[in-house]
Design an enzyme around this catalytic site. Structure first.
Site, PDB file in Angstrom:
ATOM      1  CB  THR A  88      -6.026   7.838   5.637  1.00 21.57           C
ATOM      2  OG1 THR A  88      -4.788   7.293   5.531  1.00 21.57           O
ATOM      3  CG2 THR A  88      -6.091   9.138   6.357  1.00 21.57           C
ATOM      4  CB  THR A  89      -5.411   2.523   5.105  1.00 22.42           C
ATOM      5  OG1 THR A  89      -4.626   2.159   6.160  1.00 22.42           O
ATOM      6  CG2 THR A  89      -4.230   3.610   4.250  1.00 22.42           C
ATOM      7  CG  HIS A 126      -0.737   8.333   1.962  1.00 22.88           C
ATOM      8  ND1 HIS A 126      -1.537   7.197   1.971  1.00 22.88           N
ATOM      9  CD2 HIS A 126      -0.434   8.646   3.445  1.00 22.88           C
ATOM     10  CE1 HIS A 126      -1.751   6.833   3.223  1.00 22.88           C
ATOM     11  NE2 HIS A 126      -1.009   7.590   3.892  1.00 22.88           N
ATOM     12  CG  HIS A 133       2.558   5.467   6.000  1.00 20.67           C
ATOM     13  ND1 HIS A 133       2.688   5.524   7.255  1.00 20.67           N
ATOM     14  CD2 HIS A 133       1.726   5.945   5.462  1.00 20.67           C
ATOM     15  CE1 HIS A 133       1.203   6.000   7.360  1.00 20.67           C
ATOM     16  NE2 HIS A 133       0.811   6.496   6.195  1.00 20.67           N
ATOM     17  CG  HIS A 154      -1.601  -1.296   1.390  1.00 18.32           C
ATOM     18  ND1 HIS A 154      -2.674  -1.699   0.474  1.00 18.32           N
ATOM     19  CD2 HIS A 154      -1.700  -1.971   2.354  1.00 18.32           C
ATOM     20  CE1 HIS A 154      -3.197  -2.653   1.164  1.00 18.32           C
ATOM     21  NE2 HIS A 154      -2.475  -3.119   1.980  1.00 18.32           N
ATOM     22  CD  GLU A 179      -4.170   9.329   2.769  1.00 20.63           C
ATOM     23  OE1 GLU A 179      -3.710   9.197   4.089  1.00 20.63           O
ATOM     24  OE2 GLU A 179      -4.755   8.399   2.146  1.00 20.63           O
ATOM     25  CG  HIS A 215       0.307  10.263   7.004  1.00 18.62           C
ATOM     26  ND1 HIS A 215      -0.535   9.580   6.590  1.00 18.62           N
ATOM     27  CD2 HIS A 215       0.036  11.433   7.040  1.00 18.62           C
ATOM     28  CE1 HIS A 215      -1.751  10.290   5.907  1.00 18.62           C
ATOM     29  NE2 HIS A 215      -1.044  11.485   6.106  1.00 18.62           N
TER      30      HIS A 215
END
Ligand SMILES: NS(=O)(=O)c1ccc(C(=O)NCc2cccc(O)c2)cc1
Ligand SMILES: [Zn+2]
Length: 261
Positions: free
Chosen positions: A199-200, A96, A94, A64, A106, A119
């Site tokens: 958020t996942t 995004h 991590h 992911h 995000e 994040h």
């Protein structure tokens, strides 16, 4: 098998509520931040990061995102202050990001998104015995969000991007010692804060979000290296480039966003 989820047409954010009904909950993340509607709270002190003795362990592709994990068996690297009542231990960070030239953050600010978002994930080890317990309980986590904007090259991000080729495929993990994420932070840590969620999936509503206003500047070339990762495992035949691994903004549902200053 089971709760497989992703960012594609059939398994992406609009389908997550099938296996994770909390996706339609009252404190979901990310959100669109409207600075003029954020309440300036003079009681919100500065964020304090004590990362000087942090111990990074490895860097991994979990299918992911790319994640750097930290030793979290004691309070060697914690975030405190601001909206937090306790110190929260750094567990991992991590990113995004988007596709070429398009956006990938995000959180958005007045409808504008950034190229990427970092994040830094922390958990409340005062109140909880394990990360898993904290991650599934209200306010068990504190995530520090930093926007990435394209411009000049970031002088330290190469330490991450130079390692990405070693974790190209889902399930790959390699040693990643001696990295202190403090080198990634912008000069000002003024922030917005609100109560939200992962958020996942599993989308637990357990996160105190702290979104830093000032973005870190990275080059398009550095960002492009994130897109050399793939969502798929080495043994799978199709190679799906890892990009656009972001959830779009969710409804505020009456929540207040506070501003440090
Ligand atoms: N994008 S995010 O920062 O909201 C985020 C942070 C952490 C996680 C995460 O740790 N997921 C795995 C997980 C969730 C709950 C309990 C666990 O033991 C592990 C997911 C999303
Ligand atoms: Zn994240």
């Amino acid at each position: 098998t089971g709760n497989q989820w992703g960012y594609g047409k059939d398994d992406g954010p609009s389908a997550w509520n099938t296996n994770y009904p909390v996706a339609d909950g009252d404190r979901q993340s990310p959100i669109d931040i409207l600075p003029h509607q954020a309440r300036h709270d003079p009681n919100l002190g500065p964020i304090v990061l004590n990362y000087d003795r942090c111990t990074s362990i490895n860097i991994a592709n979990n299918g992911h995102s790319v994640v750097v994990e930290f030793e979290d068996s004691d309070d060697r690297s914690v975030i405190q202050g601001g909206p937090l009542d306790n110190p929260y231990r750094l567990k991992q960070f991590h990113f995004h990001w988007g596709g070429k030239g398009c956006h990938g953050s995000e959180h958005t600010v007045e409808g504008n998104s950034y190229a990427s978002e970092l994040h830094l994930v922390h958990w409340n080890a005062v109140k909880f015995k394990t990360f898993g317990e904290a991650a599934s309980t209200s306010d068990g986590l504190a995530v520090l969000g930093i926007f990435l904007e394209t411009g000049d090259e970031h002088r330290w991000l190469h330490m991450i991007t130079d390692a990405l080729y070693t974790v190209k495929f889902k399930g790959s993990v390699t040693d990643f010692k001696g990295f202190n994420p403090k080198c990634l932070l912008p000069s000002s840590l003024h922030y917005w804060t609100y109560l939200g969620s992962l958020t996942t999936p599993p989308l637990h509503e357990s996160v105190i979000w702290i979104v830093v206003k000032e973005p870190m500047i990275v080059s398009e070339k550095q960002l492009g290296k994130f897109r050399t990762l793939v969502f798929t495992g080495e043994e799978e035949d199709e190679r799906t480039r890892m990009e656009n691994n972001f959830r779009p903004p969710q409804l505020l549902k009456g929540r207040t966003v506070r501003s440090s200053n």
